[in-house]
Enzyme design. Structure first.
Site, PDB file in Angstrom:
ATOM      1  N   LYS A 307      89.510   8.152 129.634  1.00  0.00           N
ATOM      2  CA  LYS A 307      90.520   8.567 128.653  1.00  0.00           C
ATOM      3  C   LYS A 307      90.274   9.979 128.128  1.00  0.00           C
ATOM      4  CE  LYS A 307      92.003   4.044 126.940  1.00  0.00           C
ATOM      5  NZ  LYS A 307      92.069   3.128 125.775  1.00  0.00           N
ATOM      6  N   HIS A 363      88.525  -2.341 135.534  1.00  0.00           N
ATOM      7  CA  HIS A 363      88.660  -3.289 134.429  1.00  0.00           C
ATOM      8  C   HIS A 363      90.115  -3.539 134.047  1.00  0.00           C
ATOM      9  CE1 HIS A 363      88.839   0.529 132.208  1.00  0.00           C
ATOM     10  NE2 HIS A 363      89.348  -0.136 131.178  1.00  0.00           N
TER      11      HIS A 363
END
Length: 443
Positions: A307, A363
């Site tokens: 991110k 994930h």
């Protein structure tokens, strides 16, 4: 006859005196020679430790500099000023370390491999600092792709070269330690042979030789233990620096999206609890070793590292993302895997690096194959990522975000259970629900 006996006695006495003189001479020579060799060994070891410590300190400063650099690039206002101060202070420490390297190089043999490596290392570090100065000047550029391209083209290769040079220095120092120990061992063996010869000439000489040899061996054993302790201490220090740097970067990423760093701690805790529950039930016994559990727990905080490449506008958008924005958001998974390899590759256990990259990459994959970035399904998804998915979604559900209110624990558990076999691995969900009472008490 008497004259012959006198001659024999004198001859014997002469032999005894000669033996005593030879024995004493041997002892004195051995003492002087062993003292000299031991002192030389100590000087070599001190120089080797100085080189090793300097290299390790430089690596630690570079990790610290990288962290402050990231803080400076992605912070504004007061936070940016503080990050800039930290960055300047760390850069000064690095330049002082380079000056120290220059002083150390003067004591190394000219043209030696170590001196050459130090020279290359210093040049690469100075270039690294200069390129980072250029990178700081690009802070106002809105197109992050330009920053990423510049980083990939200039900064990351230099960082890899610096790491390689440091690793090469450490390898050389270890080799020198081994060679010094071998040379000292050979010297000790030769000394023992001479002592045995002295034993045949004079009992006193052998007693003194054995006493002194025993003292030397004790000193050598003490030096070896110190070397082992120093090596283990450096390994622990490097591991702590890496873990602190990783946690700092992970918390920085979380803070950009409005989190305080608690999300990565909670999800890591959840992952560990699921793993321990699985081990208790002997699930995946061929995978769940103590090392694997430790690696997955330590790697969990890095799941959203990607991110860092996503803009604040998308990360902190209070409403629903558009399709284009969501496509950009989805890239953080693959980017996270790349960043893990860039940060840890070559300086960490490769099994740990692979697990951390799998968690960051996969994930967001779903059991039914409808996740991203690769559309993996079922057991194609690594076990560590399947466990991370449950922990990440659950914490997101019960946490307040800029685009939603928190869900109750019972509602969150029910939603996780309803997604077993669709979003999540059914076995992981079963283990997760088994420890829900523990989770309620803990959280």
């Amino acid at each position: 006859m008497i004259c012959m006996k006198k001659r024999a006695s004198l001859y014997t006495l002469s032999i005894i005196i000669l033996a005593e003189l030879i024995g004493l001479s041997v002892i004195m020579y051995l003492r002087y020679h062993i003292d000299r060799q031991t002192q030389l060994f100590k000087v070599i070891i001190e120089q080797i430790f100085e080189i090793e410590d300097d290299a390790q300190q430089l690596r630690g400063l570079l990790y610290k500099y990288e962290y402050h650099m990231a803080s400076e690039l992605y912070s504004y206002g007061t936070a940016s000023m503080e990050a800039q101060k930290n960055l300047t202070r760390t850069e000064l420490e690095i330049r002082n370390q380079i000056i120290k390297h220059g002083q150390l190089m003067q004591r190394l043999p000219k043209g030696s491999e170590q001196a050459s490596l130090f020279r290359t290392l210093n040049d690469d570090v100075l270039n690294y600092l200069n390129y980072n100065a250029v990178l700081l000047s690009m802070k106002g550029i809105e197109n992050r792709d330009e920053i990423k391209q510049f980083t990939d083209a200039f900064i990351l290769p230099l960082m890899q070269r610096v790491n390689s040079s440091i690793d090469a220095l450490l390898v050389i120092t270890k080799s020198h330690i081994a060679n010094s120990q071998q040379e000292l061992s050979v010297h000790l063996i030769r000394s023992r042979i001479i002592c045995i010869g002295a034993l045949l000439l004079m009992v006193i000489s052998i007693i003194l030789s054995i006493a002194y040899s025993h003292k030397t061996l004790s000193e050598l054993e003490s030096n070896n233990k110190f070397l082992e302790f120093k090596s283990e201490l450096n390994r622990i220090r490097i591991s702590e620096i890496q873990n602190n740097t990783i946690m700092g970067i992970a918390e920085l990423v979380e803070s950009r999206s409005g989190e305080t760093g608690q999300h990565i701690k909670r999800t890591s805790n959840l992952v560990h609890r699921i793993l321990m529950c699985a081990k208790k039930h002997n699930k995946w016994h061929d995978i769940l070793t103590d090392e694997y559990i430790d690696f997955v727990t330590r790697a969990a905080p890095m799941h959203d590292l990607g991110k860092i490449v996503i803009s604040d506008t998308i990360l902190n958008k209070p409403g629903k993302l558009t399709n284009d924005e969501f496509d950009i958001m989805k890239t953080h998974a693959a980017e996270g895997g790349k960043i893990v390899y860039e940060i840890l590759g070559g300086v960490e256990n490769m099994r740990y690096v692979e697990i951390a990259a799998d968690i960051a990459n996969y994930h967001h994959e779903k059991w039914n194959g409808k996740g991203y970035p690769c559309g993996k399904k079922g057991t194609e998804i690594p076990l560590c990522a399947r466990i991370m998915a449950v922990a990440d979604v659950f914490d997101a559900l019960v946490s307040k975000r800029c685009y939603k209110l928190p869900m109750s624990y019972d509602e969150a558990f029910a939603l996780i259970q309803s997604e077993a076999g669709e979003h999540f691995d059914p076995e992981v969900v079963e283990l997760f629900l088994e420890i829900k009472d523990e989770i309620k008490e803990e959280f």
